[in-house]
Design a protein around this motif. Structure first.
Motif, PDB file in Angstrom:
ATOM      1  N   VAL A  90       0.867   4.204  -2.817  1.00 61.57           N
ATOM      2  CA  VAL A  90       0.597   5.609  -2.477  1.00 61.57           C
ATOM      3  C   VAL A  90       1.733   6.496  -2.980  1.00 61.57           C
ATOM      4  O   VAL A  90       1.503   7.562  -3.570  1.00 61.57           O
ATOM      5  CB  VAL A  90       0.393   5.774  -0.957  1.00 61.57           C
ATOM      6  N   LEU A 106      -7.033   2.439  -1.217  1.00 66.46           N
ATOM      7  CA  LEU A 106      -5.939   2.893  -0.362  1.00 66.46           C
ATOM      8  C   LEU A 106      -6.435   4.058   0.486  1.00 66.46           C
ATOM      9  O   LEU A 106      -7.103   4.958  -0.016  1.00 66.46           O
ATOM     10  CB  LEU A 106      -4.751   3.364  -1.207  1.00 66.46           C
ATOM     11  N   SER A 165      -8.706   0.177   3.226  1.00 69.17           N
ATOM     12  CA  SER A 165      -7.381   0.255   2.637  1.00 69.17           C
ATOM     13  C   SER A 165      -6.801  -1.147   2.469  1.00 69.17           C
ATOM     14  O   SER A 165      -6.774  -1.940   3.416  1.00 69.17           O
ATOM     15  CB  SER A 165      -6.469   1.098   3.527  1.00 69.17           C
ATOM     16  N   LEU A 183       0.182   4.547   6.873  1.00 68.79           N
ATOM     17  CA  LEU A 183       0.109   4.838   5.439  1.00 68.79           C
ATOM     18  C   LEU A 183       0.427   6.297   5.114  1.00 68.79           C
ATOM     19  O   LEU A 183       0.839   6.620   3.998  1.00 68.79           O
ATOM     20  CB  LEU A 183      -1.278   4.470   4.913  1.00 68.79           C
ATOM     21  N   GLN A 225       0.831  -1.205   0.000  1.00 70.36           N
ATOM     22  CA  GLN A 225       0.000   0.000   0.000  1.00 70.36           C
ATOM     23  C   GLN A 225       0.866   1.257   0.000  1.00 70.36           C
ATOM     24  O   GLN A 225       0.599   2.217  -0.728  1.00 70.36           O
ATOM     25  CB  GLN A 225      -0.925  -0.003   1.212  1.00 70.36           C
TER      26      GLN A 225
END
Length: 217
Positions: A33, A145, A170, A199, A29
């Motif tokens: 991102v 996400l 997410s 994140l 993830q």
């Protein structure tokens, strides 16, 4: 969600529509991102989408491989800076094949070549719509996400009921194809502050992968 007491199970929401919870681990993830932040930079970066009727989408978007503007695909950002769309990266092609295998038990043979990346802040929404501008019936792949959203998955005939409301968190994977390929779907609500702490993302990113069915000019 961190600290889930009972893990969520894979679920077939409708024929050909499959939710695979927590498919992306936190490290993957983070990688996605970071990649989205680079893809969002100009040229051919993230922009606000205006519909032919003068409406404005509240989710912002950047495209890879082919540029989508309502309701067609082009090789340049015709409703933005006019620059060539960024290429579709191999890593997303690899993810697409892994995603269809996770959803259906075997990978679809189609070569995915389009990514639409939508960014939702706390107030953004997406009305009920069909993904019908592709010249291919390959499944649509959705990767979530950041903040959780309420995802409304409906029927193929109209925007109204019957539909099912799901939470997409997410790391979740949602794939819809076959009998559900033309189902109406939308995002009526974002749940702010629900992204994983590690994140470092405020809001929600949604990566949708598709097969355009188009030939390069």
């Amino acid at each position: 969600m961190d600290g889930e007491l009972i893990p969520r199970d894979r679920a077939e929401v409708a024929p050909g529509a499959v939710l695979v919870p927590d498919w992306l681990d936190l490290e993957r993830q983070r990688e996605l991102v970071a990649a989205c932040r680079e893809w969002a930079r100009p040229p051919a970066g993230m922009r606000t989408v205006q519909t032919p009727g003068g409406g404005v989408m509240t989710a912002k978007q950047v495209c890879l491989g082919w540029h989508w503007s309502p309701y067609r695909f082009t090789a340049t950002v015709e409703d933005g800076d006019g620059r060539p769309v960024k290429p579709f990266p191999p890593l997303l092609g690899e993810l697409a094949h892994s995603a269809t295998e996770a959803a259906y038990g075997e990978a679809e043979p189609s070569e995915y070549d389009v990514a639409l990346i939508n960014y939702y802040d706390a107030d953004a929404r997406m009305g009920m719509h069909q993904d019908k501008d592709e010249r291919s019936d390959a499944s649509v792949i959705s990767l979530s996400l950041g903040d959780t959203c309420v995802f409304r998955f409906g029927n193929t005939e109209s925007r109204s009921r019957p539909y099912t409301d799901l939470e997409l968190r997410s790391g979740d994977l949602f794939v819809f194809g076959g009998p559900s390929r033309q189902a109406f779907h939308g995002v009526p609500r974002i749940l702010p502050g629900t992204a994983p702490a590690g994140l470092v993302l405020t809001g929600r990113l949604n990566i949708t992968l598709r097969v355009s069915g188009l030939d390069r000019p």
